[in-house]
Scaffold this motif. Structure first.
Motif, PDB file in Angstrom:
ATOM      1  N   PHE A  34       0.856  -1.181   0.000  1.00 24.80           N
ATOM      2  CA  PHE A  34       0.000   0.000   0.000  1.00 24.80           C
ATOM      3  C   PHE A  34       0.893   1.231   0.000  1.00 24.80           C
ATOM      4  CE2 PHE A  34      -2.053   3.253   2.852  1.00 24.80           C
ATOM      5  CZ  PHE A  34      -2.817   3.827   1.844  1.00 24.80           C
ATOM      6  N   THR A  36       1.257   5.186   0.521  1.00 27.37           N
ATOM      7  CA  THR A  36       0.576   6.307   1.150  1.00 27.37           C
ATOM      8  C   THR A  36       1.332   7.609   0.932  1.00 27.37           C
ATOM      9  OG1 THR A  36      -0.213   7.254   3.236  1.00 27.37           O
ATOM     10  CG2 THR A  36       1.722   5.816   3.368  1.00 27.37           C
ATOM     11  N   ASP A  42      -5.563   8.212   1.931  1.00 26.37           N
ATOM     12  CA  ASP A  42      -4.569   7.225   2.346  1.00 26.37           C
ATOM     13  C   ASP A  42      -4.604   6.983   3.854  1.00 26.37           C
ATOM     14  OD1 ASP A  42      -3.803   6.972  -0.259  1.00 26.37           O
ATOM     15  OD2 ASP A  42      -2.062   8.287  -0.094  1.00 26.37           O
ATOM     16  N   ILE A 138      -2.256  -1.635  -3.488  1.00 30.43           N
ATOM     17  CA  ILE A 138      -3.428  -0.958  -2.934  1.00 30.43           C
ATOM     18  C   ILE A 138      -3.212   0.548  -3.034  1.00 30.43           C
ATOM     19  CG2 ILE A 138      -4.870  -0.638  -0.893  1.00 30.43           C
ATOM     20  CD1 ILE A 138      -3.781  -3.367   0.104  1.00 30.43           C
ATOM     21  N   THR A 139      -4.215   1.273  -3.556  1.00 32.95           N
ATOM     22  CA  THR A 139      -4.096   2.719  -3.714  1.00 32.95           C
ATOM     23  C   THR A 139      -5.282   3.431  -3.069  1.00 32.95           C
ATOM     24  OG1 THR A 139      -5.373   3.208  -5.723  1.00 32.95           O
ATOM     25  CG2 THR A 139      -3.219   2.136  -6.024  1.00 32.95           C
TER      26      THR A 139
END
Length: 233
Positions: A34, A36, A42, A138-139
């Motif tokens: 992920f 951020t 985020d 993951i965004t």
């Protein structure tokens, strides 16, 4: 890859963000990351990952060296709240030094080409290194963020990077995100309360005015679709 796609399709069957991310963490053996930038979207995802201690999801950030002090403060508060360390990735020193020596410290104001070169060195190259070996990225992308993100799906295959992108907040509104943050007492960048919505590097970000587009404060001196290259199809 087909088995991975099947599992990702199962993710959308869950209603809650926490359930979706826990399923990924528990059911997928491949590398999951992920990324951020400590923006409000985020921070929503960070809370869902870190509060559940989902160890199989690596959380990282791209430190361009030009972000706001408030962003660093949010980074620090996030690590403090969840008793964790977020992995940083930095621009390649040699390329950055050569770029600045040749073009000056703020060349991005001079042309779109130079701005994109700066983004590439400070963001895209470190991102590619961070994504090495990754199967699921993951965004915090949301359809509401900009016109060229309206057609993005919750799960997409990135042909260029050869990985799946999971966008769990794709249908979230700004109000949804801030409600989640306040409900869960999640630290967020105080610049958001000062009219800064999409926050990037300090020289390239300003607060938006009433009635302006969501991303009007990013590279405000340019026209057209404005992206740094991280999520361009």
């Amino acid at each position: 890859m087909n088995q991975l796609k099947q599992k990702l399709n199962q993710v959308i069957e869950f209603e809650r963000l926490e359930e979706k991310l826990k399923f990924l963490n528990d059911e997928i053996d491949e590398k999951i990351v992920f990324s951020t930038s400590f923006g409000f979207e985020d921070q929503v995802i960070s809370h869902a990952i870190l509060s559940q201690k989902l160890k199989n999801i690596e959380v990282f950030t791209l430190d361009t060296g030009r972000v706001f002090n408030e962003t660093y403060t949010t980074w620090y508060k996030t690590e403090l709240k969840y008793q964790t360390k977020i992995k940083p990735f930095y621009p390649p020193t040699t390329e950055l030094e050569s770029f600045i020596e040749e073009n000056g410290i703020n060349p991005f104001y001079d042309s779109v080409e130079l701005r994109k070169q700066c983004c590439s060195i400070r963001k895209v190259i470190p991102l590619n290194r961070a994504l090495d070996g990754t199967s699921v990225w993951i965004t915090g992308l949301r359809a509401e963020q900009s016109n060229n993100r309206h057609d993005m799906q919750g799960i997409e295959f990135d042909e260029d990077k050869q990985l799946y992108k999971f966008n769990p907040l794709i249908d979230f509104t700004t109000e949804d995100c801030f409600h989640y943050l306040k409900e869960n007492r999640v630290p967020y960048n105080p610049l958001h309360d000062q009219g800064f919505i999409s926050i990037g590097c300090a020289p390239c970000t300003r607060a938006i005015k009433e009635g302006e587009d969501f991303r009007a404060g990013r590279w405000w001196w340019e026209n057209g679709n404005k992206e740094c290259g991280l999520h361009v199809k």
